[in-house]
Design an enzyme around this catalytic site. Structure first.
Site, PDB file in Angstrom:
ATOM      1  N   LYS A  66       0.796  -1.240   0.000  1.00 27.74           N
ATOM      2  CA  LYS A  66       0.000   0.000   0.000  1.00 27.74           C
ATOM      3  C   LYS A  66       0.826   1.287   0.000  1.00 27.74           C
ATOM      4  CE  LYS A  66      -4.084  -1.796   2.413  1.00 27.74           C
ATOM      5  NZ  LYS A  66      -5.019  -1.535   3.523  1.00 27.74           N
ATOM      6  N   ASN A 153      -0.860   4.135  21.197  1.00 24.94           N
ATOM      7  CA  ASN A 153      -0.269   3.041  20.421  1.00 24.94           C
ATOM      8  C   ASN A 153       0.880   2.443  21.203  1.00 24.94           C
ATOM      9  OD1 ASN A 153      -0.209   1.568  17.903  1.00 24.94           O
ATOM     10  ND2 ASN A 153       1.775   2.527  17.491  1.00 24.94           N
ATOM     11  N   ILE A 225     -12.346  -2.125  13.957  1.00 18.79           N
ATOM     12  CA  ILE A 225     -12.107  -2.424  12.538  1.00 18.79           C
ATOM     13  C   ILE A 225     -11.873  -3.918  12.314  1.00 18.79           C
ATOM     14  CG2 ILE A 225     -11.168  -0.115  12.112  1.00 18.79           C
ATOM     15  CD1 ILE A 225      -8.426  -1.640  11.598  1.00 18.79           C
ATOM     16  N   GLY A 248     -16.737  -4.246  12.172  1.00 20.07           N
ATOM     17  CA  GLY A 248     -15.734  -3.885  11.166  1.00 20.07           C
ATOM     18  C   GLY A 248     -15.977  -4.362   9.744  1.00 20.07           C
TER      19      GLY A 248
END
Ligand code: ATR
Length: 281
Positions: A66, A153, A225, A248
């Site tokens: 990606k 995170n 998600i 999700g």
């Protein structure tokens, strides 16, 4: 002539995209074909050239391409430019490679589908994760002019880099974007309108997400998600304490129809029939 599209990735066997697009092609009776193509990182540029030459209308891009494909696109949409990632490619009539990031639309439209009355503008949001999915989500939240985005995170540096990349855009949209450590993140959930798990934690085969919801605003929506399982531990806990939830699988479906509509040239609808089909795969 049969219109050709595909998903490229490494590995590619696990991808649900061929079944998803196969379902839509059949439903709308389209003369189209959507295949899975295994592309190794070192062959990415060459593979794209050969897809362009063999007449593909476009393709989806999954792990690990990606970010790399972003640099190979001739034209990039605003979404792609902001996230520096491309998951949907459209090959234009003059053989140019147009890169889009449809995860943003996937994230936003899935939220709308499940919580139609919830508006993001001026809301306080909490995001766990700082990977590719998180970048698309943060981009969508800023574009929707939320008031606050708090991020946590495991790898703090990665979250700070994300925040830095979105600094200009968030400032322009008057969105407060801040990293919080795990403890402060949990505490600040009392002010949250929307909590999103944008990590792979909770997915089958992965560790579960450790997050204490005791301070979470009861009016907050909890969005995961992860779609395998559909009801993650996070969503079960949120539902049990009375929070609204967003699963999700719709994010996958809504991101997919962006490519589907461009390549095959018709409008497609995400509905419960499609979501139920995907959930059973
Ligand atoms: P994606 O493109 O799906 O977002 P990614 O870019 O690999 O995938 O990002 C995965 C996210 O899940 C990251 O936020 C990652 O945290 P780190 O940045 O600290 O690696 C998070 N994640 C994955 N496994 C994790 C684990 N065992 N514990 C905590 N966070 C984890």
């Amino acid at each position: 002539m049969t219109i050709k599209a595909a998903v490229i990735g490494d590995p590619i066997n696990h991808s649900l995209s061929p079944k998803l697009h196969g379902f839509l092609l059949q439903k709308y009776n389209v003369d189209g074909n959507y295949s899975a193509i295994h592309v190794l990182p070192e062959n990415l540029a060459e593979s794209i050239k050969s897809m362009v030459n063999s007449g593909f209308a476009g393709f989806n891009v999954t792990i690990p391409h990606k970010e790399k494909i972003f640099h190979l696109c001739d034209i990039k949409t605003q979404n792609a430019l902001l996230t520096k990632a491309v998951n949907t490619v459209i090959i234009t009539e003059n053989k140019q490679i147009l890169g889009e990031n449809s995860d943003i639309a996937g994230f936003l439209n899935n939220l709308k589908y499940h919580q139609a009355n919830f508006g993001l503008q001026n809301k306080t949001t909490h995001v766990i994760g700082a990977g590719g999915a998180s970048r698309a989500i943060v981009c969508g939240l800023i574009n929707s002019e939320v008031k606050n985005i708090f991020i946590t995170n495991r790898n703090q540096q990665k979250a700070l880099a994300l925040i830095d990349d979105f600094k200009e855009f968030s400032t322009k949209k008057h969105v407060h974007l801040e990293f919080l450590n795990h403890e402060n993140f949990e505490k600040s959930l009392e002010n949250s309108d929307l909590l999103i798990n944008a990590t792979s934690l909770g997915m089958t085969g992965q560790p579960s997400l450790q997050l204490d919801l005791k301070n979470l605003n009861l009016q907050a929506i909890v969005y995961d998600i992860v779609y395998k399982p559909l009801m993650t531990n996070l969503l079960e806990s949120a539902k049990n304490r009375g929070n609204k939830i967003v699963t999700g699988i719709g994010m996958l479906a809504f991101q997919a129809i962006v490519g589907f509509e461009s390549w095959f040239g018709l409008n497609a609808t995400v509905d419960d029939e499609l979501l139920n089909y995907l959930t059973k795969l």
